[in-house]
Design an enzyme around this catalytic site. Sequence first.
Site, short mmCIF file in Angstrom:
data_model
loop_
_atom_site.label_atom_id
_atom_site.label_comp_id
_atom_site.label_asym_id
_atom_site.label_seq_id
_atom_site.Cartn_x
_atom_site.Cartn_y
_atom_site.Cartn_z
NE ARG A 23 -4.27 -1.41 0.18
CZ ARG A 23 -5.36 -1.37 0.94
NH1 ARG A 23 -5.54 -0.41 1.79
NH2 ARG A 23 -6.27 -2.30 0.80
NE ARG A 27 -7.63 5.38 2.02
CZ ARG A 27 -8.49 4.53 2.57
NH1 ARG A 27 -9.75 4.86 2.68
NH2 ARG A 27 -8.08 3.36 3.01
NE ARG A 36 -10.20 7.19 -3.73
CZ ARG A 36 -11.42 7.48 -3.39
NH1 ARG A 36 -12.13 8.30 -4.11
NH2 ARG A 36 -11.95 6.93 -2.32
CG ASP A 72 -8.76 -3.71 -4.29
OD1 ASP A 72 -8.23 -3.03 -3.41
OD2 ASP A 72 -9.48 -4.69 -4.05
CE1 TYR A 149 -12.54 -8.29 1.47
CE2 TYR A 149 -10.70 -9.68 0.85
CZ TYR A 149 -11.20 -8.62 1.58
OH TYR A 149 -10.39 -7.91 2.41
O1 CP3 Z 1 0.06 -1.74 -2.50
C1 CP3 Z 1 -0.20 -0.84 -3.31
O2 CP3 Z 1 0.18 0.34 -3.19
C2 CP3 Z 1 -0.95 -1.23 -4.58
C3 CP3 Z 1 -2.38 -1.11 -4.55
C4 CP3 Z 1 -3.24 -2.04 -3.73
C5 CP3 Z 1 -4.50 -1.63 -3.21
N1 CP3 Z 1 -5.12 -2.73 -2.68
C6 CP3 Z 1 -5.04 -0.28 -3.31
C7 CP3 Z 1 -6.17 0.12 -2.48
C8 CP3 Z 1 -3.08 -3.40 -3.42
C9 CP3 Z 1 -1.91 -4.31 -3.68
C10 CP3 Z 1 -4.29 -3.81 -2.76
C11 CP3 Z 1 -4.54 -5.19 -2.33
C12 CP3 Z 1 -5.72 -5.49 -1.50
N2 CP3 Z 1 -6.98 -4.98 -1.62
C13 CP3 Z 1 -5.73 -6.46 -0.48
C14 CP3 Z 1 -4.57 -7.34 -0.09
C15 CP3 Z 1 -3.62 -6.63 0.77
C16 CP3 Z 1 -4.15 -6.25 2.12
O3 CP3 Z 1 -4.26 -5.05 2.36
O4 CP3 Z 1 -4.41 -7.16 2.90
C17 CP3 Z 1 -7.03 -6.48 0.05
C18 CP3 Z 1 -7.52 -7.36 1.19
C19 CP3 Z 1 -7.81 -5.56 -0.68
C20 CP3 Z 1 -9.25 -5.27 -0.49
C21 CP3 Z 1 -9.49 -3.86 -0.12
N3 CP3 Z 1 -9.29 -2.78 -0.97
C22 CP3 Z 1 -9.98 -3.36 1.11
C23 CP3 Z 1 -10.32 -4.22 2.31
C24 CP3 Z 1 -10.08 -1.98 0.97
C25 CP3 Z 1 -10.71 -1.04 1.95
C26 CP3 Z 1 -9.81 -0.66 3.04
C27 CP3 Z 1 -9.12 0.62 2.70
O5 CP3 Z 1 -7.92 0.72 2.96
O6 CP3 Z 1 -9.81 1.53 2.21
C28 CP3 Z 1 -9.60 -1.62 -0.32
C29 CP3 Z 1 -9.50 -0.28 -0.90
C30 CP3 Z 1 -8.15 0.16 -1.42
N4 CP3 Z 1 -7.27 -0.63 -2.12
C31 CP3 Z 1 -7.60 1.47 -1.30
C32 CP3 Z 1 -6.36 1.44 -1.96
C33 CP3 Z 1 -5.41 2.58 -2.17
C34 CP3 Z 1 -8.27 2.67 -0.65
C35 CP3 Z 1 -9.26 3.20 -1.65
C36 CP3 Z 1 -9.45 4.69 -1.59
O7 CP3 Z 1 -8.65 5.43 -2.20
O8 CP3 Z 1 -10.45 5.10 -1.00
#
Ligand code: CP3
Length: 343
Positions: A23, A27, A36, A72, A149
């Site tokens: 990540r 944000r 965003r 994602d 999921y």
């Molecule tokens: O790592 C990186 O910088 C690359 C981008 C990336 C995102 N999600 C961007 C994201 C990667 C590799 C993921 C993987 C992901 N997504 C996982 C596996 C890794 C982990 O965190 O365990 C999972 C479980 C998800 C599912 C997911 N996506 C959730 C549970 C959420 C909501 C929680 C949150 O942080 O908002 C997301 C949203 C998400 N994925 C965001 C980002 C930058 C936030 C979205 C926003 O900008 O509002």
Amino acid sequence: MNDTFLRVCRGEEVEYTPVWLMRQAGRYLPQYQAVRANVDFLTLCKTPKLAAEVTLQPVDILGVDAAILFSDILIPVEAMGLRLAFSEKQGPVISEPVRNRSAVDRLIIPDAEEDMPFVPETIRILRKELENKVPLIGFSGAPFTLATYVIEGGTSKNFLHTKKMMFQHTGVFSYLMEKLTVTVISYLSAQIKAGAQVIQLFDTWAGVLSPVEYKEFVLPYVKKAISELRKYGVPIIYFTNECAGILKEVRKSGADVIGFDWRIDISDAIKKVGKNVVVQGNLDPCELFLSKEKLEDRVKDILWKGESAKGHIFNLGHGVLPETPVESVMALVEAVHKYGKKE
Ligand code: CP3
């Protein structure tokens, strides 16, 4: 190109410990928030020019040793025919969760170039942009984490629907896992063909299982995905969250690199996975809220302990939290580069 990260993945000697952060695009970065502000999250993932732009932000701002595709893990799930939304409060929401055989029947195996063309397109843009910079990591959710999921319809606490399907309707669960595994293989193959130089499988929820359950219901599918992807010769990283109880099984996955969360001391984790794999991890993301001095001490400790592995890639034990001060993340990368130099 700075290929230190690639060389460590292959188990080669390097001059310093490379670092990237799960990540790392997100944000906590004002530059990400600025992009965003004009688009919702899914649109951002599906617009190659913008997805490439936010992928590059941490490379330029932090000086990390690898870029990770901005996307994602649930993108392929949507392409399988499920309706996906991201809500500010609940995170991902799948409106009609898969709970029986006919729902699994309806899932399609997507073709990435056809059904998710924005992913390979983002990768192609990024490879050009990163030519003189750092390698690009592609990724996918691992089959089990995707299954949670799909079955739960979102994030869960006890994963009861998933475990009930696993225990009471084992045939349906296996059928779903098989479909997800084929999807993961084809999705990652497309990413590699488009130019991803390393791939990471995220198994965020594998640690909610006992080692016995993990071995029976998860490991065979991970092994299958990894062995099928082997032919491309691209290093494969396998990250499991809350890994401590399952590492002895995780080591059998066949991955080149194993990623750990922070709840285990990295020395213990290395002992559990043995000398044949490179390791990745494992600073607690909340330790980015420590003072600079204490953070440096934690970094030195992990770097020092990481020396006992075949190779070590510095990372967090899970993703950067949105509240994290950017200066701390910059200080972290700087500290790894400073103290991770080899004599
Ligand atoms: O790592 C990186 O910088 C690359 C981008 C990336 C995102 N999600 C961007 C994201 C990667 C590799 C993921 C993987 C992901 N997504 C996982 C596996 C890794 C982990 O965190 O365990 C999972 C479980 C998800 C599912 C997911 N996506 C959730 C549970 C959420 C909501 C929680 C949150 O942080 O908002 C997301 C949203 C998400 N994925 C965001 C980002 C930058 C936030 C979205 C926003 O900008 O509002």
